[in-house]
Design an enzyme around this catalytic site. Sequence first.
Site, PDB file in Angstrom:
ATOM      1  N   ASP A 109       5.800   1.565   5.290  1.00  0.00           N
ATOM      2  CA  ASP A 109       4.917   2.229   4.323  1.00  0.00           C
ATOM      3  C   ASP A 109       3.522   2.421   4.884  1.00  0.00           C
ATOM      4  OD1 ASP A 109       6.787   2.141   2.374  1.00  0.00           O
ATOM      5  OD2 ASP A 109       5.870   0.506   1.242  1.00  0.00           O
ATOM      6  N   LYS A 149       3.975   6.560   1.600  1.00  0.00           N
ATOM      7  CA  LYS A 149       3.676   7.367   0.413  1.00  0.00           C
ATOM      8  C   LYS A 149       2.370   6.840  -0.143  1.00  0.00           C
ATOM      9  CE  LYS A 149       7.541   6.256  -1.460  1.00  0.00           C
ATOM     10  NZ  LYS A 149       8.482   5.961  -2.516  1.00  0.00           N
ATOM     11  N   MET A 159      -1.814   0.376  -8.755  1.00  0.00           N
ATOM     12  CA  MET A 159      -2.013   1.837  -8.737  1.00  0.00           C
ATOM     13  C   MET A 159      -2.843   2.281  -9.943  1.00  0.00           C
ATOM     14  SD  MET A 159       1.760   3.022  -7.411  1.00  0.00           S
ATOM     15  CE  MET A 159       2.757   1.671  -8.047  1.00  0.00           C
TER      16      MET A 159
HETATM   17  N1  SAH Z   1       4.989  -3.836  -3.495  1.00  0.00           N
HETATM   18  C1  SAH Z   1       3.545  -3.906  -3.501  1.00  0.00           C
HETATM   19  C2  SAH Z   1       2.932  -2.935  -4.482  1.00  0.00           C
HETATM   20  C3  SAH Z   1       3.190  -1.478  -4.173  1.00  0.00           C
HETATM   21  S1  SAH Z   1       2.365  -0.407  -5.267  1.00  0.00           S
HETATM   22  C4  SAH Z   1       3.109  -5.350  -3.782  1.00  0.00           C
HETATM   23  O1  SAH Z   1       3.932  -6.176  -4.158  1.00  0.00           O
HETATM   24  O2  SAH Z   1       1.906  -5.650  -3.631  1.00  0.00           O
HETATM   25  C5  SAH Z   1       0.877  -0.077  -4.380  1.00  0.00           C
HETATM   26  C6  SAH Z   1      -0.304  -0.683  -5.103  1.00  0.00           C
HETATM   27  O3  SAH Z   1      -0.366  -2.070  -4.845  1.00  0.00           O
HETATM   28  C7  SAH Z   1      -1.645  -0.148  -4.671  1.00  0.00           C
HETATM   29  O4  SAH Z   1      -1.946   1.078  -5.307  1.00  0.00           O
HETATM   30  C8  SAH Z   1      -2.561  -1.262  -5.127  1.00  0.00           C
HETATM   31  O5  SAH Z   1      -2.770  -1.192  -6.526  1.00  0.00           O
HETATM   32  C9  SAH Z   1      -1.715  -2.486  -4.839  1.00  0.00           C
HETATM   33  N2  SAH Z   1      -1.998  -3.062  -3.509  1.00  0.00           N
HETATM   34  C10 SAH Z   1      -1.180  -3.123  -2.453  1.00  0.00           C
HETATM   35  N3  SAH Z   1      -1.773  -3.751  -1.420  1.00  0.00           N
HETATM   36  C11 SAH Z   1      -3.006  -4.093  -1.838  1.00  0.00           C
HETATM   37  C12 SAH Z   1      -4.113  -4.772  -1.233  1.00  0.00           C
HETATM   38  N4  SAH Z   1      -4.062  -5.228   0.018  1.00  0.00           N
HETATM   39  N5  SAH Z   1      -5.231  -4.946  -1.983  1.00  0.00           N
HETATM   40  C13 SAH Z   1      -5.299  -4.507  -3.256  1.00  0.00           C
HETATM   41  N6  SAH Z   1      -4.293  -3.857  -3.877  1.00  0.00           N
HETATM   42  C14 SAH Z   1      -3.163  -3.661  -3.181  1.00  0.00           C
END
Ligand code: SAH
Length: 265
Positions: free
Chosen positions: A41, A63, A177
């Site tokens: 990703d 994405k 998100m």
């Molecule tokens: N599977 C991922 C989430 C995917 S959706 C998980 O478990 O974290 C993607 C969203 O996750 C982003 O839009 C943001 O809101 C959050 N996100 C992912 N990585 C992040 C990070 N390092 N810091 C803050 N928000 C994060």
Amino acid sequence: MTHEDFPAGKVWLVGAGPGDPELLTRKAERLIRSATVVFHDALVGPGVLALIPPGVRRVHVGKRSGRHSKDQKTIDRLIVEAALQGDRVVRLKGGDPSIFGRSTEELDACHASGIEVAVCPGVTAASAAAAGLGMSLTLRGTARKLTFVTAHARAGEALDLDWQALADPEATLAIYMGKAAASELSVRLREAGLPASTPVALIENASLPSERHFYTRLDLLGLAVKTSLGNGPALVLVGKALARRTEPTSAEGHAKSVDCAGFAY
Ligand code: SAH
């Protein structure tokens, strides 16, 4: 390096964690090091990608909202094709694959083609964010419930969330998100009964060197997102448990943190 749980033709959906490679599980690291192809990703941290051995094929299938480089069906197909060709396939996903990670589609696609597939969990963004703030997402007597919710709407569609259920003063909301919908979140959660003064934190790039924190309150959430956040992924945390964060604020000289609109709680 081979291991009996990773034969040729198998797919592992691997949680890459929030970015810091030290937050990978040992299993995730082993799988990454034994893959013959890695599909990843946009949100997988550079330090994690650096663990992919040289010579191993890596395919960016990232994405990000508004910039869909490959649609989900294409990703499903690419993974299946690689496995059918006898690759050891790692599908590396930001955070935990089971949290807003579209893992069901990929599991289904593998099963439909008779491909062996398994999931390696990862540290989700909310856990990394809480660690960065020095707080607990749950808090005895104050936050008895933790809600993971995505505020991502399909293009052109309004957010369809159960606002009444979300506006629970005894819960912590971890909103994934949530940037684009920040103003709507602020309005709808207040309409559903959450106080305007409910503490909110925005955590950008959690666990990475560029991690930043912004503190605000529910009625100022839309403004805070517009004026403070950059391009990195950001998590929105809402709830009274935030008042018990232990990380010092910017006024006390912490480089990562900013109080938006001069508000402190
Ligand atoms: N599977 C991922 C989430 C995917 S959706 C998980 O478990 O974290 C993607 C969203 O996750 C982003 O839009 C943001 O809101 C959050 N996100 C992912 N990585 C992040 C990070 N390092 N810091 C803050 N928000 C994060």
